[in-house]
Design an enzyme around this catalytic site. Structure first.
Site, PDB file in Angstrom:
ATOM      1  CD  GLN A 287      -6.732  -4.518   4.288  1.00  0.00           C
ATOM      2  OE1 GLN A 287      -7.714  -5.188   4.635  1.00  0.00           O
ATOM      3  NE2 GLN A 287      -6.836  -3.249   3.961  1.00  0.00           N
TER       4      GLN A 287
ATOM      5  CG  ASP B 213       0.583  -2.132   6.102  1.00  0.00           C
ATOM      6  OD1 ASP B 213      -0.326  -2.208   6.951  1.00  0.00           O
ATOM      7  OD2 ASP B 213       0.476  -1.494   5.045  1.00  0.00           O
TER       8      ASP B 213
ATOM      9  CB  CYS C  25      -3.545   3.094  -1.602  1.00  0.00           C
ATOM     10  SG  CYS C  25      -4.733   4.356  -1.184  1.00  0.00           S
TER      11      CYS C  25
ATOM     12  CG  HIS D  30      -1.915   0.925   1.414  1.00  0.00           C
ATOM     13  ND1 HIS D  30      -1.697   2.235   1.781  1.00  0.00           N
ATOM     14  CD2 HIS D  30      -3.259   0.805   1.256  1.00  0.00           C
ATOM     15  CE1 HIS D  30      -2.853   2.871   1.851  1.00  0.00           C
ATOM     16  NE2 HIS D  30      -3.824   2.032   1.531  1.00  0.00           N
TER      17      HIS D  30
ATOM     18  CE  LYS E 112      -7.057  -0.100   6.451  1.00  0.00           C
ATOM     19  NZ  LYS E 112      -7.676   0.426   5.260  1.00  0.00           N
TER      20      LYS E 112
HETATM   21  C1  LIG Z   1      -2.479  -2.405   3.566  1.00  0.00           C
HETATM   22  C2  LIG Z   1      -2.774  -1.044   4.118  1.00  0.00           C
HETATM   23  N1  LIG Z   1      -1.792  -0.315   4.667  1.00  0.00           N
HETATM   24  C3  LIG Z   1      -2.028   0.912   5.195  1.00  0.00           C
HETATM   25  C4  LIG Z   1      -3.283   1.488   5.198  1.00  0.00           C
HETATM   26  C5  LIG Z   1      -3.497   2.847   5.814  1.00  0.00           C
HETATM   27  O1  LIG Z   1      -4.089   2.733   7.082  1.00  0.00           O
HETATM   28  P1  LIG Z   1      -4.675   3.996   7.878  1.00  0.00           P
HETATM   29  O2  LIG Z   1      -5.949   4.374   7.200  1.00  0.00           O
HETATM   30  O3  LIG Z   1      -4.932   3.502   9.273  1.00  0.00           O
HETATM   31  O4  LIG Z   1      -3.657   5.058   7.886  1.00  0.00           O
HETATM   32  C6  LIG Z   1      -4.316   0.757   4.619  1.00  0.00           C
HETATM   33  C7  LIG Z   1      -5.685   1.327   4.576  1.00  0.00           C
HETATM   34  O5  LIG Z   1      -6.087   2.011   3.659  1.00  0.00           O
HETATM   35  C8  LIG Z   1      -4.065  -0.526   4.070  1.00  0.00           C
HETATM   36  O6  LIG Z   1      -5.040  -1.239   3.493  1.00  0.00           O
END
Ligand SMILES: Cc1ncc(COP(=O)(O)O)c(C=O)c1O
Lengths: 156, 405
Positions: free
Chosen positions: B201, B198, B362, B121, B224
């Site tokens: 998910q 990260d 993203c 992402h 999430k």
């Molecule tokens: C894999 C992944 N990393 C990072 C993020 C960013 O997370 P946050 O919205 O808590 O900043 C997301 C969510 O959009 C995501 O799906």
């Protein structure tokens, strides 16, 4: 809301078989547009003659049915138009998408107006308005021959 | 596990959305919130509100205790060794920025390499990108294979003596691939390389055990995970939080402030400068309790069944192409539909109350490699049912009909 207003016959036709979709090698002005939200891209090529008239227009790009249809219909309408007519048509179209119920310009015939009005369905879909307007903003940039990429984030 | 009862706990499903029953298939983007979480925010503001960690009056002490209770709930939930290894942030994005920034400052030098994957992402790429300019580091991307997976071998191939940190997703938000984070961590540690995961998910769907995985950092996105927006969590091993410099400066994170100099506070305050998202932290405690009550193993099982079912019906639909077919897959179904752009799909589905996401999610690196500018994505949560997936399939057939005329 009615999907039939958005995905009218004309839109689907132009979306699936966009006219003037090719790389023109005989151009003297061009500009690129990009919608960072969805990744849609358009590159508009113009051949503008010594009388400031568009003698040829083409575009390359990829995107949703709305953005492809909009670029296709627009490029069809802009052939043989003079610079000031182009400006009038772009303004008229953008005003119509934003608020006006109809197109005001007298430059277009009834048939052409109907074609263009087929894009008015996006008014009810605020997230999709930029799909319809990207090509038009990019055309304005191409007329100015700016090298800067037109980014839909900058539109109103 | 009774999904009808679970779904009833989410007030959003009580109301029609544009005259339709909501079919919510966008939980990878953000999940819906159970009533207990919403109520907790309301109750805190109406009956218990005070700032935390500063005043000595009754409400302030009580609020501080509630805030710290969530830290312990999270610690236990992810089986971290110590509650001080839990840092609250504004989101997973901030959690990753915190590590990239402080680790980069302290440990990275020109020519050093950071290893990411092509699945990342933007939140797990852009924060590291800044270090290219400020430190002259190089960023490498471990490739994903034709199934949309990143294997241990692909990571190993890209490790060099210059690799200083590995930052990888737990579960791809596009292909759904679950990475072997424990094995990757073991390999990395054998070469003295720390690992950031990260977990945006992973955390809402998989059982977590930080001590078992052994990774150095794990970023969580609370919104999430049936929790409020504006909140994320950085799990970091204590040894790192102790040696890394502070991230943001401000109130609450200091020990002593003099004109000549400043000393910083102890963990966890060192990384929580300023007034934090107090109500959200307290309400997130209810999200953890909600998950505990159902049991993450049950959620995993339910979502696995749904994912298999979704894959099955979409595979049967000849016009649909699924993106990636990882052997170990989370509850994400990304796809394209012949002749219909993802944004048109999303608009048409929306008309039926089916909420999906369209775009690059993203993940432009991934989409560029696949030669796609956009895909459609249906993603699942604890409240979804087979019925939701049937409705998805029906609406996709409607898209086809509209476009085929
Ligand atoms: C894999 C992944 N990393 C990072 C993020 C960013 O997370 P946050 O919205 O808590 O900043 C997301 C969510 O959009 C995501 O799906």
């Amino acid at each position: 809301m009615d999907l039939k207003d958005l995905y009218q016959e004309i839109i689907l036709d132009h979306g699936k078989n966009p006219r003037n979709l090719k790389k023109s090698d005989n151009f003297n002005k061009d500009a690129k547009g990009h919608n960072p939200l969805c990744g849609d891209k358009v590159h508009i090529y113009l051949k503008v003659d010594e009388n400031n008239k568009i003698s040829d227009i083409a575009f390359e790009g990829s995107g949703c049915a709305i953005s492809m249809a909009s670029a296709s219909i627009m490029t069809d309408l802009m052939k043989e138009k003079k610079e000031i007519e182009v400006k009038e048509l772009v303004d008229d179209f953008l005003e119509m998408i934003k608020q006006n119920p109809e197109l005001k310009s007298k430059i277009l015939g009834e048939n052409e107006k109907t074609k263009l009005m087929s894009l008015s369905g996006v008014k009810k879909y605020p997230m999709r308005v930029k799909c319809a307007t990207m090509a038009w903003h990019t055309l304005t940039a191409a007329m100015k021959n700016t090298n800067e990429e037109t980014n839909t984030d900058k539109f109103e | 596990m009774n999904i009808t009862n679970i779904k009833k706990q989410f007030p959003i499903f009580n109301n029609k959305v544009q005259n339709n029953d909501l079919v919510y298939l966008d939980s990878a983007n953000s999940s819906q919130k159970p009533q207990v979480v919403v109520d907790r925010i309301y109750d805190f503001y109406t009956k218990e509100f005070s700032n935390v960690g500063r005043s000595v009056h009754y409400l302030a002490v009580a609020a501080t205790n509630l805030y710290e209770n969530t830290r312990v709930l999270v610690q236990k939930y992810i089986n971290a060794k110590d509650p001080n290894e839990i840092v609250f942030t504004k989101g997973a994005t901030e959690a990753i920025n915190l590590v990239a920034n402080t680790f980069g400052q302290k440990f990275l030098e020109e020519g050093d390499e950071i290893l990411l994957t092509e699945l990342e992402h933007h939140s797990n790429y852009v924060p590291w990108h800044y270090l290219r300019k400020s430190k002259g580091v190089k960023i490498k991307f471990a490739e994903f294979n034709s199934d949309g997976e990143v294997t241990l071998e692909s990571i190993e191939k890209n490790i060099t003596p210059k690799t200083k940190i590995i930052a990888i997703t737990h579960l791809s938000n596009v292909t759904g691939a679950i990475l072997p984070i424990k094995e990757i961590t073991r390999l990395a540690h054998s070469k003295n390389i720390p690992v950031l995961v990260d977990g945006c998910q992973g955390a809402p769907h998989l059982k977590l055990d930080m001590q078992d995985v052994g990774c150095d950092f794990y970023a969580i996105s609370c919104h999430k995970m049936y929790g409020p927006t504006g909140l994320g969590i950085l799990y970091a091993k204590k040894k790192w939080l102790e040696v890394l410099p502070p991230y943001q400066g401000g109130g609450g994170m200091i020990r002593e402030v003099k004109k000549e100099g400043i000393t910083f506070g102890e963990l966890p305050n060192k990384y929580e400068a300023g007034t934090m998202a107090t109500a959200q932290v307290i309400a997130f405690g209810e999200s953890i309790k909600f998950l505990n009550k159902i049991g993450i193993e049950n959620i995993e099982k339910h979502e696995n069944e749904l994912t298999k079912y979704g894959e099955e019906i979409l595979r049967k639909n000849n016009s649909v192409k699924l993106i990636g077919s990882p052997k170990n897959k989370g509850s994400v179904l990304s796809f394209t539909l012949d002749g219909v752009h993802a944004h048109d799909i999303a608009t048409i589905l929306d008309e039926d109350g089916v909420a999906i996401r369209a775009g690059h999610h993203c993940c432009q690196i991934l989409h560029d490699k696949l030669g796609l500018s956009a895909t459609a994505r249906a993603s699942l949560g604890v409240y979804n049912t087979k019925d939701d997936l049937d409705k998805l399939n029906e609406s996709l057939n409607k898209c086809k009909k509209i476009f085929e005329g």
